[in-house]
Design a protein around this motif. Structure first.
Motif, PDB file in Angstrom:
ATOM      1  N   ARG A  19       6.414   4.838   9.298  1.00 14.89           N
ATOM      2  CA  ARG A  19       7.645   4.942  10.095  1.00 14.89           C
ATOM      3  C   ARG A  19       7.522   4.231  11.439  1.00 14.89           C
ATOM      4  N   SER A  56      14.291  -3.381   6.780  1.00 13.19           N
ATOM      5  CA  SER A  56      12.891  -3.401   7.233  1.00 13.19           C
ATOM      6  C   SER A  56      12.126  -4.478   6.493  1.00 13.19           C
ATOM      7  N   SER A  57      12.302  -4.475   5.179  1.00 10.41           N
ATOM      8  CA  SER A  57      11.620  -5.435   4.332  1.00 10.41           C
ATOM      9  C   SER A  57      12.010  -6.866   4.708  1.00 10.41           C
ATOM     10  N   THR A  92      17.824  -0.978  13.316  1.00 13.93           N
ATOM     11  CA  THR A  92      17.777  -2.431  13.417  1.00 13.93           C
ATOM     12  C   THR A  92      19.028  -3.081  12.836  1.00 13.93           C
ATOM     13  N   GLU A 112      10.433   7.411  13.901  1.00 18.36           N
ATOM     14  CA  GLU A 112      10.235   6.117  14.548  1.00 18.36           C
ATOM     15  C   GLU A 112      10.080   6.280  16.053  1.00 18.36           C
ATOM     16  N   GLU A 149      16.267   2.476   6.510  1.00 24.36           N
ATOM     17  CA  GLU A 149      16.611   1.045   6.484  1.00 24.36           C
ATOM     18  C   GLU A 149      15.624   0.264   5.610  1.00 24.36           C
ATOM     19  N   VAL A 196      10.245  -1.297  13.097  1.00 24.93           N
ATOM     20  CA  VAL A 196      10.088  -2.706  12.740  1.00 24.93           C
ATOM     21  C   VAL A 196       9.683  -3.531  13.966  1.00 24.93           C
ATOM     22  N   CYS A 202       3.946  -4.479   6.132  1.00 25.39           N
ATOM     23  CA  CYS A 202       4.846  -3.517   5.498  1.00 25.39           C
ATOM     24  C   CYS A 202       4.196  -2.146   5.387  1.00 25.39           C
ATOM     25  N   TYR A 242      13.342  -8.069   7.570  1.00 25.77           N
ATOM     26  CA  TYR A 242      12.923  -8.513   8.903  1.00 25.77           C
ATOM     27  C   TYR A 242      11.444  -8.853   8.942  1.00 25.77           C
ATOM     28  N   ARG A 249       4.897  -0.118   8.303  1.00 23.28           N
ATOM     29  CA  ARG A 249       6.249   0.448   8.309  1.00 23.28           C
ATOM     30  C   ARG A 249       6.305   1.738   7.491  1.00 23.28           C
TER      31      ARG A 249
END
Lengths: 166, 354
Positions: free
Chosen positions: B111, B67-68, A74, B259, B63, B114, B105, B70, B108
Protein backbone atom coordinates in the motif's frame (compact mmCIF):
# COMPACT_ATOMS: atom_id res chain seq x y z
CA UNK A 1 -7.82 32.84 -16.07
CA UNK A 2 -6.07 29.86 -17.56
CA UNK A 3 -2.88 31.61 -18.57
CA UNK A 4 -3.74 31.89 -22.23
CA UNK A 5 -2.35 35.00 -23.74
CA UNK A 6 -5.11 36.20 -25.97
CA UNK A 7 -6.44 39.25 -27.66
CA UNK A 8 -10.14 39.64 -27.30
CA UNK A 9 -11.92 40.89 -30.40
CA UNK A 10 -15.51 40.80 -29.35
CA UNK A 11 -17.79 41.49 -32.24
CA UNK A 12 -21.35 40.45 -31.98
CA UNK A 13 -22.83 39.76 -35.36
CA UNK A 14 -20.60 42.28 -37.10
CA UNK A 15 -17.92 41.88 -39.70
CA UNK A 16 -14.66 40.99 -38.08
CA UNK A 17 -11.08 40.39 -39.06
CA UNK A 18 -9.89 36.85 -39.28
CA UNK A 19 -6.24 35.96 -39.53
CA UNK A 20 -5.67 32.62 -41.21
CA UNK A 21 -2.59 30.55 -40.77
CA UNK A 22 -1.18 31.95 -43.97
CA UNK A 23 -1.35 35.43 -42.54
CA UNK A 24 -3.72 36.80 -45.18
CA UNK A 25 -6.78 38.72 -44.15
CA UNK A 26 -10.26 37.58 -44.89
CA UNK A 27 -13.45 39.28 -43.92
CA UNK A 28 -16.19 37.02 -42.75
CA UNK A 29 -19.35 37.53 -40.81
CA UNK A 30 -19.36 35.43 -37.61
CA UNK A 31 -22.30 33.36 -36.47
CA UNK A 32 -24.64 35.66 -34.63
CA UNK A 33 -24.30 36.00 -30.90
CA UNK A 34 -21.03 34.14 -30.72
CA UNK A 35 -17.77 35.51 -29.43
CA UNK A 36 -14.47 34.71 -31.03
CA UNK A 37 -11.08 35.23 -29.59
CA UNK A 38 -7.68 35.33 -31.21
CA UNK A 39 -5.42 32.93 -29.43
CA UNK A 40 -2.09 34.57 -29.93
CA UNK A 41 1.10 33.04 -28.69
CA UNK A 42 0.46 29.77 -30.50
CA UNK A 43 2.35 28.61 -33.56
CA UNK A 44 -0.53 29.44 -35.86
CA UNK A 45 -2.87 32.26 -35.19
CA UNK A 46 -6.22 30.64 -34.84
CA UNK A 47 -9.49 31.82 -33.45
CA UNK A 48 -11.48 29.37 -31.44
CA UNK A 49 -14.73 29.83 -29.57
CA UNK A 50 -14.44 31.32 -26.12
CA UNK A 51 -15.64 29.12 -23.31
CA UNK A 52 -18.21 30.44 -20.90
CA UNK A 53 -17.57 28.71 -17.58
CA UNK A 54 -21.24 28.84 -16.63
CA UNK A 55 -22.02 26.67 -19.63
CA UNK A 56 -19.56 24.00 -18.52
CA UNK A 57 -19.98 21.16 -16.10
CA UNK A 58 -16.88 19.54 -14.71
CA UNK A 59 -16.62 16.12 -13.12
CA UNK A 60 -13.85 14.48 -11.15
CA UNK A 61 -13.50 11.28 -9.27
CA UNK A 62 -14.57 12.70 -5.94
CA UNK A 63 -14.72 9.96 -3.38
CA UNK A 64 -16.30 10.18 0.05
CA UNK A 65 -15.07 11.97 3.13
CA UNK A 66 -13.45 15.39 3.36
CA UNK A 67 -10.92 14.90 0.52
CA UNK A 68 -7.80 17.03 0.58
CA UNK A 69 -5.19 15.74 3.01
CA UNK A 70 -7.45 12.86 4.03
CA UNK A 71 -7.11 11.17 0.64
CA UNK A 72 -4.28 10.22 -1.65
CA UNK A 73 -5.66 9.23 -5.01
CA UNK A 74 -3.78 9.22 -8.29
CA UNK A 75 -6.85 9.40 -10.50
CA UNK A 76 -6.99 12.80 -12.15
CA UNK A 77 -9.34 12.27 -15.04
CA UNK A 78 -11.34 15.36 -15.94
CA UNK A 79 -14.70 15.13 -17.67
CA UNK A 80 -15.92 18.38 -19.14
CA UNK A 81 -19.39 18.83 -20.54
CA UNK A 82 -20.61 21.77 -22.61
CA UNK A 83 -24.24 22.03 -21.58
CA UNK A 84 -25.71 23.90 -24.60
CA UNK A 85 -24.32 21.42 -27.15
CA UNK A 86 -23.95 18.33 -24.97
CA UNK A 87 -20.38 17.88 -26.15
CA UNK A 88 -18.26 15.93 -23.64
CA UNK A 89 -14.48 15.94 -23.39
CA UNK A 90 -12.53 13.51 -21.27
CA UNK A 91 -8.89 14.17 -20.41
CA UNK A 92 -6.34 12.21 -18.42
CA UNK A 93 -3.27 12.99 -20.49
CA UNK A 94 -1.09 14.11 -17.59
CA UNK A 95 -0.55 13.41 -13.90
CA UNK A 96 -1.77 16.86 -12.93
CA UNK A 97 -5.47 17.60 -12.51
CA UNK A 98 -4.84 21.27 -13.18
CA UNK A 99 -3.13 20.59 -16.51
CA UNK A 100 -5.83 18.08 -17.48
CA UNK A 101 -8.48 20.70 -16.82
CA UNK A 102 -6.71 23.19 -19.03
CA UNK A 103 -6.17 20.64 -21.78
CA UNK A 104 -9.80 19.54 -21.58
CA UNK A 105 -10.80 23.15 -22.21
CA UNK A 106 -8.44 23.44 -25.17
CA UNK A 107 -9.92 20.29 -26.67
CA UNK A 108 -13.42 21.55 -25.96
CA UNK A 109 -12.69 24.77 -27.84
CA UNK A 110 -11.56 22.77 -30.86
CA UNK A 111 -14.63 20.57 -30.72
CA UNK A 112 -16.93 23.57 -30.45
CA UNK A 113 -15.15 25.10 -33.39
CA UNK A 114 -15.92 22.05 -35.49
CA UNK A 115 -19.46 21.94 -34.22
CA UNK A 116 -20.18 25.57 -35.01
CA UNK A 117 -18.25 26.08 -38.18
CA UNK A 118 -18.30 22.61 -39.73
CA UNK A 119 -16.45 22.76 -43.04
CA UNK A 120 -14.85 26.06 -42.20
CA UNK A 121 -13.58 25.13 -38.74
CA UNK A 122 -9.87 25.30 -38.00
CA UNK A 123 -9.50 21.59 -37.38
CA UNK A 124 -11.19 20.62 -40.63
CA UNK A 125 -9.41 23.19 -42.82
CA UNK A 126 -6.04 22.29 -41.34
CA UNK A 127 -6.71 18.62 -42.01
CA UNK A 128 -7.67 19.40 -45.59
CA UNK A 129 -4.56 21.47 -46.11
CA UNK A 130 -2.46 18.68 -44.64
CA UNK A 131 -4.08 16.12 -46.95
CA UNK A 132 -3.50 18.39 -49.96
CA UNK A 133 0.13 18.87 -49.04
CA UNK A 134 0.60 15.11 -48.72
CA UNK A 135 -1.03 14.53 -52.08
CA UNK A 136 1.23 17.11 -53.69
CA UNK A 137 4.26 15.46 -52.15
CA UNK A 138 3.21 12.06 -53.40
CA UNK A 139 2.58 13.42 -56.87
CA UNK A 140 6.05 14.96 -57.03
CA UNK A 141 7.66 11.79 -55.71
CA UNK A 142 5.89 9.73 -58.36
CA UNK A 143 6.99 12.17 -61.03
CA UNK A 144 10.59 11.78 -59.95
CA UNK A 145 10.35 8.01 -60.00
CA UNK A 146 8.87 8.14 -63.48
CA UNK A 147 11.65 10.38 -64.70
CA UNK A 148 14.26 8.04 -63.27
CA UNK A 149 12.59 5.04 -64.85
CA UNK A 150 12.57 6.68 -68.27
CA UNK A 151 16.22 7.64 -67.90
CA UNK A 152 17.17 4.07 -67.02
CA UNK A 153 15.27 2.74 -69.99
CA UNK A 154 17.05 5.20 -72.23
CA UNK A 155 20.42 4.04 -70.88
CA UNK A 156 19.47 0.37 -71.33
CA UNK A 157 18.42 1.07 -74.95
CA UNK A 158 21.82 2.69 -75.67
CA UNK A 159 23.82 -0.27 -74.40
CA UNK A 160 21.93 -3.03 -76.32
CA UNK A 161 24.15 -5.74 -77.93
CA UNK A 162 24.94 -5.00 -81.52
CA UNK A 163 25.63 -1.51 -80.76
CA UNK A 164 29.17 -1.77 -79.55
CA UNK A 165 31.15 0.86 -81.05
CA UNK A 166 34.37 2.00 -79.72
CA UNK B 1 -2.63 -0.38 15.61
CA UNK B 2 0.30 -0.21 13.26
CA UNK B 3 3.72 0.90 14.35
CA UNK B 4 5.20 2.74 11.46
CA UNK B 5 8.69 2.22 10.29
CA UNK B 6 10.27 3.72 7.30
CA UNK B 7 13.03 1.22 6.75
CA UNK B 8 10.87 -1.88 6.90
CA UNK B 9 7.57 -2.66 5.32
CA UNK B 10 4.35 -4.05 6.61
CA UNK B 11 1.99 -6.05 4.53
CA UNK B 12 -1.60 -6.79 5.12
CA UNK B 13 -2.64 -9.97 3.39
CA UNK B 14 -6.10 -10.17 2.07
CA UNK B 15 -6.93 -13.59 0.78
CA UNK B 16 -3.43 -14.96 1.22
CA UNK B 17 -5.11 -18.06 2.38
CA UNK B 18 -8.14 -18.61 0.24
CA UNK B 19 -11.29 -18.88 2.27
CA UNK B 20 -9.43 -18.34 5.53
CA UNK B 21 -9.72 -15.46 7.99
CA UNK B 22 -7.94 -12.20 7.28
CA UNK B 23 -4.49 -12.28 8.84
CA UNK B 24 -2.71 -9.31 10.32
CA UNK B 25 1.04 -9.46 9.93
CA UNK B 26 3.14 -7.57 12.38
CA UNK B 27 6.85 -7.78 12.08
CA UNK B 28 10.00 -5.74 12.22
CA UNK B 29 11.46 -7.61 9.30
CA UNK B 30 10.53 -7.16 5.70
CA UNK B 31 7.83 -9.65 5.07
CA UNK B 32 6.13 -10.16 1.76
CA UNK B 33 3.01 -12.20 1.47
CA UNK B 34 4.29 -14.26 -1.42
CA UNK B 35 5.07 -11.57 -3.96
CA UNK B 36 3.98 -12.83 -7.39
CA UNK B 37 6.68 -14.82 -9.15
CA UNK B 38 8.44 -13.42 -12.20
CA UNK B 39 7.01 -14.74 -15.46
CA UNK B 40 8.81 -17.69 -17.03
CA UNK B 41 8.91 -16.27 -20.53
CA UNK B 42 9.04 -12.73 -21.87
CA UNK B 43 6.07 -10.42 -21.58
CA UNK B 44 5.04 -7.08 -23.06
CA UNK B 45 4.29 -3.92 -21.05
CA UNK B 46 0.58 -4.35 -21.74
CA UNK B 47 0.67 -7.88 -20.42
CA UNK B 48 2.56 -6.68 -17.34
CA UNK B 49 -0.06 -4.00 -16.71
CA UNK B 50 -2.86 -6.55 -16.87
CA UNK B 51 -0.99 -9.04 -14.75
CA UNK B 52 -0.27 -6.56 -11.99
CA UNK B 53 -3.75 -5.08 -12.17
CA UNK B 54 -5.00 -8.54 -11.25
CA UNK B 55 -2.41 -8.97 -8.51
CA UNK B 56 -3.44 -5.66 -6.98
CA UNK B 57 -7.12 -6.52 -7.23
CA UNK B 58 -6.49 -9.84 -5.50
CA UNK B 59 -4.73 -8.08 -2.64
CA UNK B 60 -7.35 -5.32 -2.40
CA UNK B 61 -4.86 -2.64 -3.34
CA UNK B 62 -6.74 0.53 -4.28
CA UNK B 63 -6.60 1.92 -7.84
CA UNK B 64 -5.26 -1.40 -9.17
CA UNK B 65 -5.21 -0.46 -12.84
CA UNK B 66 -3.91 3.07 -12.39
CA UNK B 67 -1.17 1.92 -10.01
CA UNK B 68 -0.03 -0.66 -12.50
CA UNK B 69 -0.11 1.80 -15.39
CA UNK B 70 1.77 4.59 -13.64
CA UNK B 71 4.53 2.32 -12.37
CA UNK B 72 5.12 0.56 -15.67
CA UNK B 73 4.90 3.76 -17.72
CA UNK B 74 7.48 5.32 -15.40
CA UNK B 75 9.87 2.43 -15.93
CA UNK B 76 9.50 2.91 -19.66
CA UNK B 77 10.43 6.55 -19.29
CA UNK B 78 6.93 7.99 -19.65
CA UNK B 79 4.54 9.73 -17.29
CA UNK B 80 1.36 8.05 -18.46
CA UNK B 81 0.62 4.82 -20.26
CA UNK B 82 -1.42 6.83 -22.78
CA UNK B 83 1.66 8.70 -23.94
CA UNK B 84 3.41 5.52 -25.04
CA UNK B 85 3.21 4.29 -28.62
CA UNK B 86 1.24 1.12 -29.21
CA UNK B 87 4.40 -0.47 -30.65
CA UNK B 88 6.29 0.09 -27.45
CA UNK B 89 3.49 -1.40 -25.39
CA UNK B 90 3.48 -4.61 -27.42
CA UNK B 91 7.26 -4.99 -27.57
CA UNK B 92 8.77 -7.60 -25.26
CA UNK B 93 10.40 -6.32 -22.10
CA UNK B 94 13.96 -7.28 -21.26
CA UNK B 95 14.62 -9.46 -18.24
CA UNK B 96 16.03 -6.47 -16.43
CA UNK B 97 12.97 -4.34 -17.13
CA UNK B 98 10.68 -7.12 -15.97
CA UNK B 99 12.61 -7.49 -12.73
CA UNK B 100 12.40 -3.74 -12.19
CA UNK B 101 8.64 -3.79 -12.71
CA UNK B 102 8.28 -6.64 -10.25
CA UNK B 103 10.40 -4.84 -7.68
CA UNK B 104 8.40 -1.62 -7.84
CA UNK B 105 4.97 -3.20 -8.09
CA UNK B 106 5.75 -5.35 -5.07
CA UNK B 107 6.25 -2.16 -3.08
CA UNK B 108 2.77 -1.10 -4.06
CA UNK B 109 1.46 -4.35 -2.59
CA UNK B 110 2.29 -2.96 0.82
CA UNK B 111 0.00 0.00 0.00
CA UNK B 112 2.95 2.31 -0.51
CA UNK B 113 1.59 5.26 -2.49
CA UNK B 114 2.47 5.20 -6.19
CA UNK B 115 4.22 8.55 -5.76
CA UNK B 116 6.65 7.00 -3.27
CA UNK B 117 7.07 3.84 -5.36
CA UNK B 118 8.25 5.80 -8.40
CA UNK B 119 9.79 8.52 -6.23
CA UNK B 120 8.26 11.35 -8.19
CA UNK B 121 4.97 13.05 -9.03
CA UNK B 122 3.67 16.03 -10.96
CA UNK B 123 2.23 19.17 -9.49
CA UNK B 124 0.86 21.57 -12.08
CA UNK B 125 3.64 21.82 -14.65
CA UNK B 126 6.41 20.63 -12.33
CA UNK B 127 7.80 17.19 -11.76
CA UNK B 128 8.91 16.82 -8.15
CA UNK B 129 10.88 14.20 -6.33
CA UNK B 130 8.88 12.35 -3.68
CA UNK B 131 10.22 10.53 -0.64
CA UNK B 132 8.53 9.10 2.44
CA UNK B 133 7.50 10.39 4.89
CA UNK B 134 7.31 13.82 3.26
CA UNK B 135 3.70 14.73 2.48
CA UNK B 136 2.59 14.10 -1.10
CA UNK B 137 0.95 17.16 -2.72
CA UNK B 138 -2.78 16.73 -3.30
CA UNK B 139 -4.61 17.84 -6.47
CA UNK B 140 -6.70 20.35 -4.49
CA UNK B 141 -3.54 22.24 -3.64
CA UNK B 142 -2.94 22.95 -7.34
CA UNK B 143 -5.96 25.21 -7.10
CA UNK B 144 -4.52 27.01 -4.11
CA UNK B 145 -1.58 27.97 -6.30
CA UNK B 146 -3.95 29.13 -9.04
CA UNK B 147 -5.73 31.37 -6.51
CA UNK B 148 -2.50 32.96 -5.38
CA UNK B 149 -1.30 33.45 -8.95
CA UNK B 150 -4.52 35.10 -10.07
CA UNK B 151 -4.34 37.57 -7.21
CA UNK B 152 -0.66 38.33 -7.70
CA UNK B 153 -1.14 38.82 -11.43
CA UNK B 154 -4.10 41.08 -10.84
CA UNK B 155 -2.05 43.13 -8.42
CA UNK B 156 0.73 43.68 -10.95
CA UNK B 157 -1.80 44.57 -13.67
CA UNK B 158 -3.63 47.03 -11.46
CA UNK B 159 -0.32 48.58 -10.56
CA UNK B 160 -0.94 48.38 -6.86
CA UNK B 161 1.66 50.65 -5.35
CA UNK B 162 4.08 48.11 -4.03
CA UNK B 163 7.46 49.51 -3.36
CA UNK B 164 8.39 46.06 -2.18
CA UNK B 165 9.23 43.30 -4.61
CA UNK B 166 6.72 40.44 -4.38
CA UNK B 167 7.72 37.98 -1.69
CA UNK B 168 6.05 34.86 -0.49
CA UNK B 169 6.29 32.87 2.72
CA UNK B 170 5.13 29.28 2.84
CA UNK B 171 4.53 27.53 6.14
CA UNK B 172 4.84 23.75 5.93
CA UNK B 173 6.43 23.40 2.50
CA UNK B 174 6.66 19.58 2.40
CA UNK B 175 8.15 18.69 -0.98
CA UNK B 176 8.18 22.37 -1.99
CA UNK B 177 5.26 22.07 -4.40
CA UNK B 178 3.52 25.36 -3.65
CA UNK B 179 6.56 27.63 -3.38
CA UNK B 180 8.32 26.13 -6.39
CA UNK B 181 5.17 26.36 -8.48
CA UNK B 182 4.81 30.04 -7.66
CA UNK B 183 8.47 30.77 -8.32
CA UNK B 184 8.41 28.93 -11.62
CA UNK B 185 5.45 30.93 -12.89
CA UNK B 186 6.49 34.33 -11.51
CA UNK B 187 10.13 35.05 -12.31
CA UNK B 188 10.18 38.21 -10.17
CA UNK B 189 8.96 36.43 -7.04
CA UNK B 190 11.24 35.57 -4.15
CA UNK B 191 10.22 32.99 -1.57
CA UNK B 192 10.85 31.71 1.91
CA UNK B 193 9.74 28.20 2.82
CA UNK B 194 9.60 26.58 6.24
CA UNK B 195 8.91 23.15 7.60
CA UNK B 196 9.22 21.56 11.03
CA UNK B 197 10.51 18.38 9.37
CA UNK B 198 14.17 18.13 8.37
CA UNK B 199 13.16 15.56 5.75
CA UNK B 200 10.82 18.09 4.18
CA UNK B 201 13.43 20.83 4.24
CA UNK B 202 15.92 18.50 2.55
CA UNK B 203 13.43 17.41 -0.11
CA UNK B 204 12.35 20.98 -0.86
CA UNK B 205 15.98 21.95 -1.27
CA UNK B 206 16.56 19.01 -3.59
CA UNK B 207 13.54 19.91 -5.73
CA UNK B 208 14.54 23.57 -5.82
CA UNK B 209 17.98 22.60 -7.11
CA UNK B 210 16.56 20.24 -9.72
CA UNK B 211 14.33 23.04 -11.01
CA UNK B 212 17.02 25.70 -10.90
CA UNK B 213 15.01 27.80 -8.45
CA UNK B 214 17.33 27.57 -5.46
CA UNK B 215 18.58 31.13 -5.83
CA UNK B 216 15.09 32.53 -5.25
CA UNK B 217 14.02 30.30 -2.38
CA UNK B 218 15.23 30.41 1.20
CA UNK B 219 14.41 27.23 3.07
CA UNK B 220 14.43 26.99 6.85
CA UNK B 221 13.92 24.21 9.35
CA UNK B 222 11.49 25.96 11.69
CA UNK B 223 8.52 24.77 13.71
CA UNK B 224 5.94 27.57 13.58
CA UNK B 225 4.36 26.25 16.80
CA UNK B 226 7.57 26.32 18.85
CA UNK B 227 9.92 28.73 17.08
CA UNK B 228 7.63 31.68 16.35
CA UNK B 229 10.10 34.21 17.70
CA UNK B 230 12.93 32.77 15.63
CA UNK B 231 10.74 33.03 12.57
CA UNK B 232 9.76 36.63 13.17
CA UNK B 233 13.36 37.64 13.71
CA UNK B 234 14.44 35.85 10.57
CA UNK B 235 12.13 37.30 7.98
CA UNK B 236 11.03 40.66 6.69
CA UNK B 237 7.32 41.31 6.03
CA UNK B 238 6.07 39.54 2.93
CA UNK B 239 3.33 40.35 0.45
CA UNK B 240 1.95 36.83 0.42
CA UNK B 241 1.57 34.13 3.05
CA UNK B 242 0.52 30.69 1.86
CA UNK B 243 0.03 27.40 3.62
CA UNK B 244 -1.42 23.93 3.34
CA UNK B 245 -1.00 23.26 7.08
CA UNK B 246 -1.94 20.00 8.82
CA UNK B 247 -5.73 20.36 9.14
CA UNK B 248 -7.14 16.93 9.84
CA UNK B 249 -9.02 16.34 13.06
CA UNK B 250 -7.05 14.07 15.41
CA UNK B 251 -9.99 11.70 15.75
CA UNK B 252 -10.01 11.21 11.96
CA UNK B 253 -6.39 10.14 11.79
CA UNK B 254 -6.99 6.52 12.71
CA UNK B 255 -9.42 5.93 9.87
CA UNK B 256 -7.08 7.17 7.14
CA UNK B 257 -6.29 4.81 4.29
CA UNK B 258 -3.10 2.72 4.68
CA UNK B 259 -1.34 4.72 1.96
CA UNK B 260 -1.43 7.70 4.28
CA UNK B 261 -1.38 6.08 7.71
CA UNK B 262 1.61 3.85 7.03
CA UNK B 263 3.78 6.13 4.96
CA UNK B 264 3.14 9.87 5.39
CA UNK B 265 4.31 11.97 8.32
CA UNK B 266 1.39 12.34 10.76
CA UNK B 267 2.77 15.73 11.80
CA UNK B 268 1.95 16.92 8.28
CA UNK B 269 -1.68 15.91 8.73
CA UNK B 270 -2.81 16.17 12.33
CA UNK B 271 -4.25 19.59 13.16
CA UNK B 272 -5.34 18.71 16.69
CA UNK B 273 -8.77 18.19 18.16
CA UNK B 274 -10.53 20.63 15.84
CA UNK B 275 -7.92 20.57 13.11
CA UNK B 276 -7.20 24.24 13.76
CA UNK B 277 -4.09 24.07 15.95
CA UNK B 278 -1.54 25.05 13.34
CA UNK B 279 -3.96 27.26 11.38
CA UNK B 280 -4.61 29.40 14.44
CA UNK B 281 -0.92 29.82 15.09
CA UNK B 282 -0.25 30.87 11.50
CA UNK B 283 -3.07 33.41 11.57
CA UNK B 284 -1.96 34.76 14.95
CA UNK B 285 1.45 35.46 13.45
CA UNK B 286 0.09 36.65 10.10
CA UNK B 287 -0.18 40.37 10.94
CA UNK B 288 3.52 40.33 11.84
CA UNK B 289 4.50 38.29 8.82
CA UNK B 290 2.52 40.26 6.23
CA UNK B 291 3.10 43.73 4.90
CA UNK B 292 0.11 46.10 4.76
CA UNK B 293 -2.67 44.79 2.50
CA UNK B 294 -0.76 41.53 2.14
CA UNK B 295 -2.83 38.37 1.72
CA UNK B 296 -2.83 35.02 3.45
CA UNK B 297 -4.05 31.92 1.59
CA UNK B 298 -4.83 28.72 3.41
CA UNK B 299 -5.99 25.29 2.44
CA UNK B 300 -8.28 23.90 5.15
CA UNK B 301 -10.79 21.22 6.09
CA UNK B 302 -14.28 21.79 4.59
CA UNK B 303 -15.69 22.44 8.08
CA UNK B 304 -13.20 25.19 8.84
CA UNK B 305 -14.08 28.37 6.89
CA UNK B 306 -16.93 29.64 9.12
CA UNK B 307 -14.98 28.65 12.24
CA UNK B 308 -11.91 30.52 11.03
CA UNK B 309 -13.91 33.60 10.10
CA UNK B 310 -15.45 33.72 13.53
CA UNK B 311 -12.21 33.09 15.35
CA UNK B 312 -10.22 35.67 13.40
CA UNK B 313 -12.88 38.32 14.00
CA UNK B 314 -12.66 37.80 17.73
CA UNK B 315 -8.98 37.09 18.14
CA UNK B 316 -6.73 38.56 15.49
CA UNK B 317 -6.24 42.24 15.20
CA UNK B 318 -5.52 43.75 11.80
CA UNK B 319 -6.40 40.57 9.92
CA UNK B 320 -9.61 40.40 7.93
CA UNK B 321 -11.29 37.28 6.63
CA UNK B 322 -12.06 38.13 3.00
CA UNK B 323 -13.55 35.01 1.49
CA UNK B 324 -13.79 31.25 1.34
CA UNK B 325 -13.51 29.36 -1.95
CA UNK B 326 -14.53 25.89 -3.02
CA UNK B 327 -12.25 23.32 -4.58
CA UNK B 328 -12.88 21.37 -7.79
CA UNK B 329 -14.93 18.79 -5.92
CA UNK B 330 -17.23 21.50 -4.59
CA UNK B 331 -15.99 21.41 -1.01
CA UNK B 332 -15.12 24.61 0.88
CA UNK B 333 -11.37 24.42 0.82
CA UNK B 334 -9.59 27.77 0.74
CA UNK B 335 -9.59 30.81 2.98
CA UNK B 336 -8.29 34.19 1.91
CA UNK B 337 -7.46 36.80 4.52
CA UNK B 338 -5.93 40.23 4.29
CA UNK B 339 -3.85 42.33 6.59
CA UNK B 340 -5.47 45.65 7.18
CA UNK B 341 -3.60 48.86 6.86
CA UNK B 342 -1.50 49.60 9.90
CA UNK B 343 -3.47 52.37 11.57
CA UNK B 344 -1.70 55.42 12.87
CA UNK B 345 -3.19 57.57 15.63
CA UNK B 346 -4.93 57.13 19.00
CA UNK B 347 -6.85 53.97 18.05
CA UNK B 348 -3.70 52.11 17.16
CA UNK B 349 -2.76 49.58 19.76
CA UNK B 350 -6.04 49.89 21.62
CA UNK B 351 -7.34 46.71 20.02
CA UNK B 352 -10.64 48.35 19.20
CA UNK B 353 -12.25 47.11 16.03
CA UNK B 354 -14.75 49.11 13.98
Amino acid sequence: FFNYSFVDLRCFGFVRMRLTWRGSLLLRPPPTGFRFVLAAGKKDLIDLPVLVEDELEEQFVRGSGPGGQATNKTSNCVVLKHIPTGIVVKCHQTRSVDINRKRAREIMREKLDVAYKGELSEVVTKKKESVLRKQEKRRKANENLERKRLFKEALAADSKPGNDTV
Amino acid sequence: MWTRSLSTSYYRCFGCRSGGPKVLWRSHAVRTCSAPALPAGRITPLQAVNLWKRHFEERAVTEPELSSQYIIAHLLGAKTIESLEQERLTEFLSREQTEQIWKLCTRRLSRMPVQYVIEEWDFRDLTLKMRPPVFIPRPETEELVELVLNDLQMKTEMGVPDKMEPTCLEVGCGSGAISLSLLKTLPQLKGVALDQSQDAVDLTRENALRLGLEDRLEIHHIDVMKDAETLLRLIRPVTTLVSNPPYLFSEDMASLEPEILRFEDPAALDGGKDGLKVIKQILTLAPQILSSYGHAYLEVDPRHPPLIRQWVEGNVDRLQFKEARHDITGRPRFCILQKEEVKQGPQAGSGLRN
